[in-house]
Motif scaffolding. Structure first.
Motif, PDB file in Angstrom:
ATOM      1  N   LYS A   1      48.348  39.396  40.220  1.00  0.00           N
ATOM      2  CA  LYS A   1      48.205  38.008  39.747  1.00  0.00           C
ATOM      3  C   LYS A   1      49.159  37.780  38.589  1.00  0.00           C
TER       4      LYS A   1
ATOM      5  N   GLY B   1      41.596  37.061  47.068  1.00  0.00           N
ATOM      6  CA  GLY B   1      40.257  36.676  47.503  1.00  0.00           C
ATOM      7  C   GLY B   1      39.235  36.835  46.407  1.00  0.00           C
TER       8      GLY B   1
ATOM      9  N   ASN C   1      37.421  38.919  44.983  1.00  0.00           N
ATOM     10  CA  ASN C   1      37.433  40.378  45.038  1.00  0.00           C
ATOM     11  C   ASN C   1      37.393  41.020  43.663  1.00  0.00           C
ATOM     12  N   ILE C   2      36.212  41.295  43.191  1.00  0.00           N
ATOM     13  CA  ILE C   2      36.100  42.098  41.978  1.00  0.00           C
ATOM     14  C   ILE C   2      36.143  43.558  42.454  1.00  0.00           C
TER      15      ILE C   2
ATOM     16  N   LYS D   1      43.438  30.981  38.536  1.00  0.00           N
ATOM     17  CA  LYS D   1      41.983  31.056  38.306  1.00  0.00           C
ATOM     18  C   LYS D   1      41.650  31.943  37.095  1.00  0.00           C
ATOM     19  N   ASN D   2      42.573  32.811  36.704  1.00  0.00           N
ATOM     20  CA  ASN D   2      42.310  33.653  35.531  1.00  0.00           C
ATOM     21  C   ASN D   2      42.261  32.830  34.244  1.00  0.00           C
TER      22      ASN D   2
ATOM     23  N   ASP E   1      37.184  32.785  44.974  1.00  0.00           N
ATOM     24  CA  ASP E   1      37.694  33.706  43.945  1.00  0.00           C
ATOM     25  C   ASP E   1      37.425  33.135  42.551  1.00  0.00           C
TER      26      ASP E   1
ATOM     27  N   THR F   1      35.332  35.271  39.880  1.00  0.00           N
ATOM     28  CA  THR F   1      35.992  35.683  38.632  1.00  0.00           C
ATOM     29  C   THR F   1      35.329  35.045  37.415  1.00  0.00           C
TER      30      THR F   1
ATOM     31  N   GLY G   1      34.325  38.629  36.341  1.00  0.00           N
ATOM     32  CA  GLY G   1      35.629  39.240  36.059  1.00  0.00           C
ATOM     33  C   GLY G   1      35.815  39.687  34.616  1.00  0.00           C
ATOM     34  N   ARG G   2      36.922  40.396  34.399  1.00  0.00           N
ATOM     35  CA  ARG G   2      37.228  40.917  33.059  1.00  0.00           C
ATOM     36  C   ARG G   2      37.679  39.816  32.106  1.00  0.00           C
ATOM     37  N   ASN G   3      38.386  38.813  32.655  1.00  0.00           N
ATOM     38  CA  ASN G   3      38.825  37.710  31.785  1.00  0.00           C
ATOM     39  C   ASN G   3      37.618  37.003  31.178  1.00  0.00           C
TER      40      ASN G   3
HETATM   41  O1  LIG Z   1      41.499  38.815  40.033  1.00  0.00           O
HETATM   42  C1  LIG Z   1      40.356  39.172  40.042  1.00  0.00           C
HETATM   43  C2  LIG Z   1      39.440  38.817  41.136  1.00  0.00           C
HETATM   44  O2  LIG Z   1      40.114  38.240  42.201  1.00  0.00           O
HETATM   45  C3  LIG Z   1      39.820  39.960  38.921  1.00  0.00           C
HETATM   46  O3  LIG Z   1      39.646  39.130  37.822  1.00  0.00           O
HETATM   47  P1  LIG Z   1      39.584  39.774  36.387  1.00  0.00           P
HETATM   48  O4  LIG Z   1      40.993  40.275  36.102  1.00  0.00           O
HETATM   49  O5  LIG Z   1      39.130  38.676  35.477  1.00  0.00           O
HETATM   50  O6  LIG Z   1      38.615  40.918  36.469  1.00  0.00           O
END
Ligand SMILES: O=C(CO)COP(=O)(O)O
Ligand SMILES: NC(=O)C1=CN([C@@H]2O[C@H](COP(=O)(O)OP(=O)(O)OC[C@H]3O[C@@H](n4cnc5c(N)ncnc54)[C@H](O)[C@@H]3O)[C@@H](O)[C@H]2O)C=CC1
Length: 288
Positions: free
Chosen positions: A23, A52, A54-55, A113-114, A168, A172, A176-178
């Protein structure tokens, strides 16, 4: 990524095919460059993308699989023949792949999306609850679509409803990590002990890197250069928060009553805005 591509020049078979799961984008003076475009340009091979809801830990963890966790992704392709090969490689019982003839659309979704996930993390850190989070995510999706189509007019609307789009975004913004790091950033600021994104990344991600802050800076360079900032109030607010210009509490300020969700600039067939961005009523942004 550019450095890696350059190292690979001349070392790749002519009939090799590529797929990017990465990404991000590169901002150049003559415009943005997607990772797939970079790979194709430097290595002179076809490059699809896989994006997708996808974590990674939910796809990789044996336990999650046994519990029946299902993940889906799209392969955004230019060459159907290559996409079919990639689908065979990636698809499993618990990882469902569909094909989408929109490389740029899938990649833009995965990248943008991040930024929205950072906003979701700010909302979570502030404890604003599900209504605010849903509102932010909807605005985010609107800006993702407007920005993607402004840069790449051939991107399809349907792409935003594929696994790489809304699905996604949801995954996320919740897992997700963000989101995680943005929530921690907000809580630290609210507790009067602010921490930088770099420090929190090191503290929370065990050596992994955040994509959202880099992407926010890359996207903002484009918004500034094209005078589009007023048309993308969420992207712009997120960038002002990550750069320290405004506190995380500014994340919802521009969505006060009377400021409708922005649709982005109207563009012609070449992606050039047909109405100057300045004509729009600028959304309210808090500077305190
Ligand atoms: O890109 C991701 C899911 O598709 C993961 O997102 P993060 O980097 O925020 O964990
Ligand atoms: N983790 C997830 O849930 C998902 C991640 N992604 C995307 O995948 C990409 C990678 O993320 P992760 O695999 O999670 O990160 P990660 O941190 O687990 O892995 C990145 C790997 O790249 C290596 N690396 C970093 N810089 C390098 C360089 N200059 N040259 C060679 N290798 C280098 C690192 O050593 C590390 O092994 C990101 O773009 C991310 O957005 C996409 C979907 C889901």
């Amino acid at each position: 990524m550019r450095g890696i591509c350059k190292q690979l020049i001349g070392k790749i078979k002519r009939d090799a095919i590529a797929v990017s799961l990465t990404k991000g984008m590169r901002v150049r003076t003559d415009g943005p460059q997607l990772i797939s475009q970079m790979v194709s340009k430097y290595l002179n091979i076809d490059c699809s993308v896989l994006m997708g809801a996808n974590i990674a830990k939910d796809i990789g963890a044996e336990q999650a699989r046994r519990r029946g966790v299902l993940s889906e992704a799209v392969i955004g392709f230019a060459s159907l023949e290559n996409a079919l090969v990639l689908k065979k490689l990636f698809q499993t019982k618990y990882f469902r792949i569909s094909l989408l003839p929109d490389v740029a659309g899938a990649e833009m979704c995965g990248t943008l999306k991040n930024i929205v996930a950072l906003a979701a993390g700010f909302v979570d850190g502030l404890g604003l609850g599900p209504n605010s989070k849903a509102t932010i995510m909807r605005q985010g999706l609107i800006e993702m679509r407007a920005f993607s189509k402004a840069l790449y007019p051939t991107i399809r609307d349907e792409t935003f409803f594929e696994p790489c789009g809304m699905a996604d975004l949801i995954a996320t913004c919740y897992g997700g990590r963000n989101r995680l790091v943005a929530e921690a950033f907000t809580k630290a600021a609210m507790a009067g002990a602010p921490k930088s994104f770099d420090a929190l990344e090191a503290e929370l991600l065990n050596g992994q890197k955040l994509q959202g802050v880099l992407t926010s800076n890359e996207v903002q360079e484009i918004l500034k250069a094209r005078d589009w900032e007023a048309d993308y109030p969420l992207f712009t607010t997120v960038n002002r928060i990550v750069s320290g210009a405004v506190p995380p509490s500014a994340v919802t300020d521009f969505m006060t009553v009377g400021s409708e969700p922005q649709e982005g600039p109207a563009v012609d067939a070449n992606g050039i805005p047909v109405a100057p961005a300045k004509k729009r009523t600028p959304p309210l942004l808090s500077s305190t």
